[in-house]
Design an enzyme around this catalytic site. Structure first.
Site, PDB file in Angstrom:
ATOM      1  N   ASP A 226       0.853  -1.197   0.000  1.00 22.14           N
ATOM      2  CA  ASP A 226       0.000   0.000   0.000  1.00 22.14           C
ATOM      3  C   ASP A 226       0.885   1.242   0.000  1.00 22.14           C
ATOM      4  O   ASP A 226       2.116   1.144  -0.036  1.00 22.14           O
ATOM      5  CB  ASP A 226      -0.934   0.000   1.221  1.00 22.14           C
ATOM      6  N   GLY A 251       4.151   1.178  -2.375  1.00 24.87           N
ATOM      7  CA  GLY A 251       4.050   1.381  -3.812  1.00 24.87           C
ATOM      8  C   GLY A 251       2.667   1.768  -4.261  1.00 24.87           C
ATOM      9  O   GLY A 251       1.756   1.977  -3.449  1.00 24.87           O
ATOM     10  N   ASP A 252       2.516   1.849  -5.578  1.00 24.25           N
ATOM     11  CA  ASP A 252       1.276   2.273  -6.217  1.00 24.25           C
ATOM     12  C   ASP A 252       0.821   1.146  -7.128  1.00 24.25           C
ATOM     13  O   ASP A 252       1.521   0.776  -8.071  1.00 24.25           O
ATOM     14  CB  ASP A 252       1.547   3.549  -7.020  1.00 24.25           C
ATOM     15  N   PHE A 253      -0.362   0.583  -6.861  1.00 23.43           N
ATOM     16  CA  PHE A 253      -0.796  -0.564  -7.664  1.00 23.43           C
ATOM     17  C   PHE A 253      -1.149  -0.213  -9.103  1.00 23.43           C
ATOM     18  O   PHE A 253      -1.404  -1.090  -9.916  1.00 23.43           O
ATOM     19  CB  PHE A 253      -1.932  -1.341  -6.994  1.00 23.43           C
ATOM     20  N   HIS A 270     -13.970  -2.170  -6.662  1.00 24.27           N
ATOM     21  CA  HIS A 270     -15.211  -1.382  -6.704  1.00 24.27           C
ATOM     22  C   HIS A 270     -14.955   0.124  -6.638  1.00 24.27           C
ATOM     23  O   HIS A 270     -15.859   0.917  -6.906  1.00 24.27           O
ATOM     24  CB  HIS A 270     -16.188  -1.839  -5.607  1.00 24.27           C
TER      25      HIS A 270
END
Length: 360
Positions: A226, A251-253, A270
């Site tokens: 995250d 990190g950044d998904f 969602h």
């Protein structure tokens, strides 16, 4: 003369039938009007629930029945106003008022306390926060513009606003953790994972789900993935038995995800539109080790007219974010766009299902 009489009688009967039909229609419309007005007033219940959560009245009811005056004294509130809020909450079974005017916290209302396991207090505050409340009040904007109402109200997208507003970010992440805690154990019990290897919790927040998964699968190691400011509040070190079996990855998904044998994405897809989800899932597909699987943990909208929490959550997504709740068909198409294949959907005791995908 006889014919005229019959005709007159016939017209009279027809007139009576028309009057009766008109009266029945009138009654139906009256009932409809009363029903719709009552439904429109329904927004005041979550408003009352939030007010009670904000002042912490449930914590004081944990000691036993109390009058509004006694509760007002310990919460620093106005007694008559507090009584009016509690009176409405009593109509939905959160509290109960006795003949002496004392209020008791019911079984259904216990989780409004902040000092009990699975407390829902911060979840209630998050779900009724202005970032959710105000866009919901302008839902018609979504219908006319086809976009979220959030951006126009707050001047930027949902997650950008959170990045700039520490108060809102704290409300969201703490509230989401509280909302998730009662779900994590029953969901972890349903997830079928490899006996060994690495499970990556993508956008896993404070790590509540990952902790439950690791407890149930002693051969697995876990990665909580995250943003840095979210990982700062993780709770994985609270369980000493999990020591040495987990790590944090910042990190950044939307850019990449760590390699793993299984991926967990709880309440992630969602939040985002199909293109964004395909990007996230595509990163999971590329980093997935042979024989691995991706587990999306989200509500699956059922067919039919029956009530289901996913249908309410879907409007919250529409008002505040760019995402939506999805059907089984929607998930199959989403996975296909990311190089994955829907393998099965496993229901859980919660509103969420385990939507499992494998490499296509």
């Amino acid at each position: 003369m006889r014919q005229e009489k019959n005709e007159a009688g016939g017209n009279g009967a027809a007139g009576a039938d028309e009057a009766s039909a008109g009266s029945a229609q009138d009654a139906r419309l009256r009932r409809s009007s009363v029903f719709l007005v009552d439904e429109a007033l329904g927004f005041l219940f979550p408003a009352a629930l939030r007010a009670a959560a904000d002042v912490g009245v449930a914590d004081h009811l944990g000691n036993g029945p109390a009058t509004p005056a006694e509760l007002a004294a310990v919460t620093g509130t106005h007694a008559q106003s507090l009584h009016r809020v509690l009176r409405l909450l009593a109509t939905r079974g959160v509290v109960a008022e006795d003949e002496d005017g004392r209020f008791t916290l019911t079984d259904a209302g216990q989780a409004l306390r902040s000092d009990v396991p699975y407390s829902a207090r911060t979840a209630v505050q998050m779900l009724t926060d202005r970032t959710m409340w105000r866009p919901a009040g302008e839902l018609s904007r979504c219908l006319t513009d086809g976009t979220t109402a959030f951006d126009a109200i707050f001047g930027m997208p949902f997650f950008e606003h959170f990045a700039q507003d520490e108060r809102t970010a704290a409300v969201f992440h703490v509230g989401m953790a509280a909302m998730s805690d009662p779900e994590n154990a029953p969901i972890a019990a349903v997830c079928e994972l490899p006996g060994t290897g690495t499970v990556v919790d993508v956008g896993g927040g404070h790590g509540g789900l990952l902790a439950e998964v690791l407890r149930r699968n002693p051969g697995l190691e876990g990665v909580l993935y995250d943003r840095a400011h979210v990982l700062a509040g993780h709770r994985l070190d609270a369980d000493k038995e999990l020591a040495g079996r987990w790590s944090l990855a910042e990190g950044d998904f939307f850019t990449a995800v760590p390699p793993g044998d299984a991926y967990l994405l709880k309440r992630i897809t969602h939040d985002w539109d199909d293109d964004a989800c395909a990007t996230i899932l595509g990163h999971c597909r590329r980093a997935l080790r042979p024989g691995g699987r991706v587990l999306v943990l989200d509500a699956v909208v059922p067919r039919g007219n029956g009530p289901h929490q996913s249908k309410a959550l879907d409007l919250m997504m529409m008002a505040s974010l760019t995402g939506r709740e999805r059907t089984e068909t929607d998930f199959a198409q989403l996975f296909s766009a990311a190089g994955l294949r829907l393998s099965r959907i496993l229901p859980t005791p919660t509103v969420l299902s385990v939507v499992e995908a494998v490499a296509a």
